[in-house]
Scaffold this active site. Structure first.
Site, PDB file in Angstrom:
ATOM      1  CB  SER A   1       3.795  -3.323  -2.964  1.00 32.28           C
ATOM      2  OG  SER A   1       3.921  -2.014  -3.458  1.00 32.28           O
TER       3      SER A   1
ATOM      4  N   GLY B   1       0.790  -1.213   0.000  1.00 31.53           N
ATOM      5  CA  GLY B   1       0.000   0.000   0.000  1.00 31.53           C
ATOM      6  C   GLY B   1       0.824   1.266   0.000  1.00 31.53           C
ATOM      7  N   GLY B   2       2.108   1.167  -0.362  1.00 31.11           N
ATOM      8  CA  GLY B   2       2.941   2.353  -0.463  1.00 31.11           C
ATOM      9  C   GLY B   2       3.194   3.048   0.856  1.00 31.11           C
TER      10      GLY B   2
END
Length: 533
Positions: A201, A118-119
């Site tokens: 991620s 989710g960055g």
């Protein structure tokens, strides 16, 4: 006889409505018909609200009686976020446990501890169901996933935060959950001495931060890692991040407060979320995709990630790293129509990049649309920008890490290239986009988002292949031991070979990283420190 007496000690009898005592609370899980029991919404830390906003995670508070563990906890607030959201909360530090119903406290099953992505701005993979992985492992693993603070709640940085609160709380939440696993997972049938940390991620980035935490100090929290689309973002110190705090204080109307941090803590969640937006890094054309993130604090994160791996300051454990073919397509704006648009996007994410470096990158990634269909509104430089960004932030860091591990003597180092095309995503110009492989690893029916339709039809065959590799690695620290029949033997990353497994819809095979990609990555890694990665 009381219900609690029927089911203590934990899982000593058939797991029907099992109650697990974790000292500060008793949680009642749900035994499912397929042989997996789940405990949802277990608190692993105290609610980070009030005076604990921006503070390091604290021990969970005692709770009386038996807690129903049949609903996921609310996920953590995003930046930016909706002040009226009913699915998010500041009180969000919950985890879920999935285990075979036949397990007991002596089972010592391998544990898969998953860090969602989710960055570092949102919890983008919440509430994944571990049932599919457990079934793929022949009922031989335990799965844990959890929420952690993100955005300004997890990563606000400034001198005030450094001295009066705590930096990098999102990563500290992750370590708090790992510590919970070490203390309690045996009570669910898991083995605290056999924990594999996975993540995608920002979760993959988190793995690199935990490998290099405190300069590579091994606190015994995990024993192998499996990282999907690891990312090297821009890192700033607290001093370099002061602008983000000051701007937040201004937007919040706290400039006249004698204690600006206390003023920020006094805002209601809704009030805070109104002003919790993203702004551009100094010198950038516009806001980055993800403004808040991990901070160089001289302790948990003592240096840039490239530098720590270069110096060998990381924990040596069996490792998987890898990426998809088109890492950048979901990030770069598909309206990118000029080289100026492309350069502005890259600069917004990496504001310390120089004009000379941009010029070199532009020469390495000429505009092209071959095998990359574009939608009618797509800009001419969408592919160029996507290719550059995908390699700068994702693919080349993964290749670099795999090489650094081998150079440091970690022979159990594997790398993958995921190239399974979904017809709809290809038609949209996305190619094989960022973290799409997560649908195959967990099983398309067990993710919380919408998996591509082809994973239920034409690409369904890749699911047992990926689950075979992943559950084999979780069980034995080797993706080959229990790999799916007919899938390629996944060779390790060689010192001189650049060897990785290629996963496609029609099969698997070992491949050598192409020479042109090796050359591009060599350059991008060489400027990584200048980009503050």
């Amino acid at each position: 006889m009381m219900l609690s007496q029927l089911f203590l000690p934990v899982l000593a009898v058939a797991a029907v409505s099992p109650i697990v005592d974790v000292d500060y609370a008793k949680y009642l899980g749900t035994a499912r018909a397929g042989g997996v029991t789940d405990w949802l919404g277990i608190r692993y830390a105290a609610p980070p609200i009030g005076e604990l906003r921006f503070a390091a995670p604290q021990d969970p508070l005692p709770e009386e009686g038996i807690q129903m563990a049949d609903q996921h906890g609310l996920i953590c607030l995003s930046t930016p976020g909706d002040p009226n959201s009913t699915t998010t909360s500041e009180d969000c530090l919950f985890l879920d446990v999935y285990a075979p119903s036949a397990a007991n406290t002596s089972s010592k099953l391998p544990v898969y501890f998953f860090i969602q992505g989710g960055g570092f701005a949102t919890n983008s993979n919440p509430n994944y169901n571990g049932t599919g992985l457990i079934e793929a492992s022949d009922m031989n693993i335990v799965v844990v996933n959890f929420n952690y603070r993100v955005g300004s709640f997890g990563f606000l940085a400034s001198q005030e935060v450094a001295t009066q609160a705590s930096l990098n709380n999102g990563l500290k939440d992750q370590r708090k959950a790992m510590q919970w696993v070490q203390k309690y997972i045996r009570r669910f049938g898991g083995d605290p001495d056999h924990v594999v940390v996975g993540g995608d991620s920002a979760g993959g980035a988190s793995i690199t931060y935990h490998l290099t935490a405190h300069g590579g100090r091994d606190d015994g929290l995990f024993h192998a890692v499996a990282s999907e689309s690891q990312t090297f973002a821009t890192l700033f110190t607290a001093e370099q991040s002061q602008w983000e705090y000051d701007n937040l204080v201004i937007r919040a109307g706290c400039t006249g407060a004698s204690d600006t941090l206390a003023c920020l803590r006094s805002l209601t969640t809704a009030e805070f979320q109104v002003v919790n937006i993203q702004t551009a890094y100094p010198g950038a054309q516009y806001a980055a995709l993800y403004m808040y993130g991990p901070t160089l604090d001289g302790d948990l994160i003592p240096d840039y990630t490239y530098h720590l791996f270069e110096q060998g300051k990381f924990i040596r454990v069996p490792s998987i790293f890898g990426d998809v073919t088109n890492e950048g397509t979901i990030f770069v704006y598909n309206t990118t129509n000029t080289i100026g648009d492309s350069d502005s996007f890259i600069q917004a994410q990496f504001p310390s990049i120089t004009l000379e470096q941009l010029a070199t990158i532009n020469s390495m990634y000429p505009v092209t649309n071959d095998s990359f269909p574009a939608t009618p509104t797509a800009g001419k430089y969408w592919r160029q920008g996507s290719n550059a960004y995908g390699e700068i932030r994702y693919i080349c860091p993964g290749i670099y890490i795999s090489g650094a591990l081998v150079q440091a003597g970690v022979t159990e180092s594997w790398n993958y290239h995921y190239d399974v095309e979904d017809p709809e995503q290809v038609a949209e110009g996305l190619g094989v986009p960022h973290t799409v492989e997560i649908n195959a690893i967990w099983g398309p029916q067990y993710v919380s988002g919408q998996a591509p339709v082809s994973y239920f039809t034409t690409n369904a065959g890749v699911v047992p292949v990926m689950q075979g590799y992943w559950t084999s690695f979780i069980r034995t620290f080797n993706p080959n031991t229990y790999r799916y029949s007919g899938s390629a033997e996944w060779g390790t990353w060689a010192k001189q070979g650049y060897q990785r497994v290629l996963i496609q819809g029609n099969g698997t095979a070992m491949e050598t990283v192409q020479a042109d990609q090796q050359a591009r990555c060599a350059y991008l890694s060489s400027i990584g420190l200048q980009l503050r990665q």
